[in-house]
Design a protein around this motif. Structure first.
Motif, PDB file in Angstrom:
ATOM      1  N   TYR A 183       0.850  -1.193   0.000  1.00 45.28           N
ATOM      2  CA  TYR A 183       0.000   0.000   0.000  1.00 45.28           C
ATOM      3  C   TYR A 183       0.879   1.235   0.000  1.00 45.28           C
ATOM      4  N   GLY A 184       0.282   2.357  -0.322  1.00 47.12           N
ATOM      5  CA  GLY A 184       0.950   3.640  -0.242  1.00 47.12           C
ATOM      6  C   GLY A 184       0.266   4.522   0.766  1.00 47.12           C
ATOM      7  N   ASP A 185       1.050   5.361   1.446  1.00 45.04           N
ATOM      8  CA  ASP A 185       0.502   6.289   2.434  1.00 45.04           C
ATOM      9  C   ASP A 185       1.244   7.612   2.319  1.00 45.04           C
ATOM     10  N   GLU A 186       0.612   8.670   2.801  1.00 45.13           N
ATOM     11  CA  GLU A 186       1.187  10.006   2.720  1.00 45.13           C
ATOM     12  C   GLU A 186       1.710  10.508   4.054  1.00 45.13           C
ATOM     13  N   HIS A 187       1.491   9.773   5.122  1.00 43.38           N
ATOM     14  CA  HIS A 187       1.795  10.285   6.461  1.00 43.38           C
ATOM     15  C   HIS A 187       2.788   9.383   7.180  1.00 43.38           C
ATOM     16  N   PRO A 188       3.742   9.945   7.922  1.00 41.49           N
ATOM     17  CA  PRO A 188       4.033  11.375   8.025  1.00 41.49           C
ATOM     18  C   PRO A 188       4.732  11.937   6.786  1.00 41.49           C
ATOM     19  N   TYR A 189       5.237  11.024   5.936  1.00 36.07           N
ATOM     20  CA  TYR A 189       5.825  11.393   4.649  1.00 36.07           C
ATOM     21  C   TYR A 189       5.351  10.359   3.634  1.00 36.07           C
ATOM     22  N   PRO A 190       5.292  10.715   2.359  1.00 32.09           N
ATOM     23  CA  PRO A 190       4.878   9.724   1.358  1.00 32.09           C
ATOM     24  C   PRO A 190       5.799   8.499   1.373  1.00 32.09           C
ATOM     25  N   HIS A 191       5.188   7.312   1.371  1.00 30.92           N
ATOM     26  CA  HIS A 191       5.987   6.087   1.376  1.00 30.92           C
ATOM     27  C   HIS A 191       5.143   4.930   0.873  1.00 30.92           C
ATOM     28  N   HIS A 192       5.840   3.881   0.446  1.00 31.52           N
ATOM     29  CA  HIS A 192       5.210   2.630   0.047  1.00 31.52           C
ATOM     30  C   HIS A 192       5.612   1.529   1.020  1.00 31.52           C
ATOM     31  N   VAL A 193       4.676   0.633   1.295  1.00 33.64           N
ATOM     32  CA  VAL A 193       4.933  -0.587   2.049  1.00 33.64           C
ATOM     33  C   VAL A 193       4.695  -1.754   1.106  1.00 33.64           C
ATOM     34  N   GLU A 194       5.657  -2.640   0.994  1.00 37.41           N
ATOM     35  CA  GLU A 194       5.567  -3.754   0.060  1.00 37.41           C
ATOM     36  C   GLU A 194       6.151  -5.017   0.693  1.00 37.41           C
ATOM     37  N   THR A 195       5.454  -6.130   0.549  1.00 39.63           N
ATOM     38  CA  THR A 195       6.001  -7.415   0.993  1.00 39.63           C
ATOM     39  C   THR A 195       6.639  -8.191  -0.151  1.00 39.63           C
ATOM     40  N   GLY A 196       6.257  -7.876  -1.387  1.00 35.21           N
ATOM     41  CA  GLY A 196       6.892  -8.502  -2.537  1.00 35.21           C
ATOM     42  C   GLY A 196       6.257  -9.782  -3.020  1.00 35.21           C
ATOM     43  N   SER A 197       5.173 -10.224  -2.378  1.00 36.11           N
ATOM     44  CA  SER A 197       4.428 -11.385  -2.881  1.00 36.11           C
ATOM     45  C   SER A 197       2.969 -11.219  -2.491  1.00 36.11           C
ATOM     46  N   PRO A 198       2.057 -11.851  -3.214  1.00 31.80           N
ATOM     47  CA  PRO A 198       0.630 -11.650  -2.937  1.00 31.80           C
ATOM     48  C   PRO A 198       0.051 -12.549  -1.857  1.00 31.80           C
ATOM     49  N   ASP A 199       0.828 -13.449  -1.299  1.00 27.30           N
ATOM     50  CA  ASP A 199       0.292 -14.417  -0.344  1.00 27.30           C
ATOM     51  C   ASP A 199      -0.234 -13.750   0.920  1.00 27.30           C
ATOM     52  N   ALA A 200      -1.259 -14.346   1.513  1.00 30.41           N
ATOM     53  CA  ALA A 200      -1.772 -13.915   2.808  1.00 30.41           C
ATOM     54  C   ALA A 200      -0.750 -14.239   3.894  1.00 30.41           C
ATOM     55  N   ARG A 201      -0.771 -13.445   4.971  1.00 28.86           N
ATOM     56  CA  ARG A 201       0.201 -13.627   6.062  1.00 28.86           C
ATOM     57  C   ARG A 201      -0.514 -13.763   7.403  1.00 28.86           C
ATOM     58  N   TYR A 202       0.087 -14.558   8.284  1.00 30.88           N
ATOM     59  CA  TYR A 202      -0.318 -14.590   9.687  1.00 30.88           C
ATOM     60  C   TYR A 202       0.855 -15.122  10.489  1.00 30.88           C
ATOM     61  N   ALA A 203       0.702 -15.191  11.816  1.00 34.77           N
ATOM     62  CA  ALA A 203       1.785 -15.675  12.676  1.00 34.77           C
ATOM     63  C   ALA A 203       1.238 -16.651  13.704  1.00 34.77           C
ATOM     64  N   LEU A 204       2.091 -17.595  14.074  1.00 34.89           N
ATOM     65  CA  LEU A 204       1.840 -18.501  15.196  1.00 34.89           C
ATOM     66  C   LEU A 204       2.850 -18.208  16.291  1.00 34.89           C
ATOM     67  N   VAL A 205       2.363 -17.914  17.483  1.00 34.75           N
ATOM     68  CA  VAL A 205       3.246 -17.702  18.628  1.00 34.75           C
ATOM     69  C   VAL A 205       2.913 -18.738  19.689  1.00 34.75           C
ATOM     70  N   GLU A 206       3.951 -19.203  20.381  1.00 34.69           N
ATOM     71  CA  GLU A 206       3.751 -20.260  21.376  1.00 34.69           C
ATOM     72  C   GLU A 206       4.605 -19.986  22.597  1.00 34.69           C
ATOM     73  N   ARG A 207       3.996 -20.106  23.766  1.00 37.22           N
ATOM     74  CA  ARG A 207       4.703 -19.907  25.035  1.00 37.22           C
ATOM     75  C   ARG A 207       5.153 -21.250  25.589  1.00 37.22           C
ATOM     76  N   HIS A 208       6.435 -21.329  25.887  1.00 40.26           N
ATOM     77  CA  HIS A 208       7.023 -22.537  26.440  1.00 40.26           C
ATOM     78  C   HIS A 208       7.367 -22.308  27.913  1.00 40.26           C
ATOM     79  N   ASP A 209       8.060 -23.220  28.498  1.00 43.26           N
ATOM     80  CA  ASP A 209       8.411 -23.105  29.912  1.00 43.26           C
ATOM     81  C   ASP A 209       9.239 -21.858  30.174  1.00 43.26           C
TER      82      ASP A 209
END
Length: 249
Positions: A183-209
């Motif tokens: 995506y592109g945004d104008e705030h606080p300065y114009p910039h683009h954010v890019e991941t470089g692939s179209p795949d969906a993303r999520y994360a798995l986090v796990e608490r151990h001892d």
């Protein structure tokens, strides 16, 4: 404790369903949605109805706040205006029930941007000429004085999957975006954010001892070409390109 983190769905229901199907393979204790769920030229109503039927912990992002508080269509951006026009009373009531920050457990804090802001980038910094990774000092300042015993902070907003530590050892995880990989945004300065692939993303986090956490950042393919075509049909060539490539035009 094994938690699936999703964020920044932006009305992309096919991407969300692909992520949910993948999560089902991992025997998680909870699914958390970190906000910005509906805004965009895709399927805001259908996505809202899907999310309303889940027993997940869900947050409001800045776009949920904007959908509720910006009073006229002229003050809303195109993505918020598209979603606002398609939602009904039940969906707005659900949005109003969400908060931008919530504690999942004594060890886990959830927020959309940072603990104090739904607009501030946590793990990245925008400068006049670049978007860069945040420094250790910037991360500490944005973390602020969260409650003692906080081991994990989950955030979204920037759409960039990233895992970092604050200087006090707190793990900070951004799972990336389910539904929009550039995506592109104008705030606080114009910039683009890019991941470089179209795949969906999520994360798995796990608490151990002994409070040790592990994190896996996950990419999931889905029919992004159909969503790119839908964005184009709704007059959003920028979204169509982002959805098709994970890059901005």
């Amino acid at each position: 404790m094994r938690i699936a983190l999703v964020s920044d769905i932006h009305g992309n229901l096919p991407a969300l369903k692909a992520v949910v199907e993948d999560i089902a393979r991992h025997n998680v204790n909870a699914i958390v949605n970190l906000g910005d769920s509906l805004s965009g030229p895709l399927m805001p109503l259908e996505t809202a109805q899907f999310l309303m039927a889940q027993d997940w912990v869900q947050l409001a992002g800045n776009h949920e706040r904007q959908l509720l508080t910006l009073p006229t269509s002229g003050q809303r951006g195109d993505s918020d205006a598209f979603a606002h026009a398609r939602l009904g009373a039940a969906e707005f009531a659900w949005i109003a029930s969400l908060t931008p920050r919530q504690r999942l457990s004594p060890e886990v804090l959830l927020c959309h941007g940072t603990p104090d802001s739904d607009l501030t980038y946590f793990l990245e910094t925008v400068e006049p000429t670049q978007l860069r990774m945040a420094t250790a000092a910037e991360i500490d300042a944005r973390l602020g004085t969260v409650e003692a015993g906080t081991e994990l902070v989950a955030c979204g907003h920037t759409h960039l999957p990233r895992v970092m530590h604050a200087s006090n050892g707190t793990l900070i995880v951004n799972p990336g975006s389910v539904g929009l990989q550039a995506y592109g945004d104008e705030h606080p300065y114009p910039h683009h954010v890019e991941t470089g692939s179209p795949d969906a993303r999520y994360a798995l986090v796990e608490r151990h001892d002994h409070g040790q956490w592990t994190c896996t950042l996950v990419t999931v393919p889905y029919d992004h070409t159909a969503m790119a075509a839908l964005a184009a049909a709704h007059g959003r060539a920028d979204w169509a390109h982002a959805l098709a490539t994970g890059r901005m035009p």
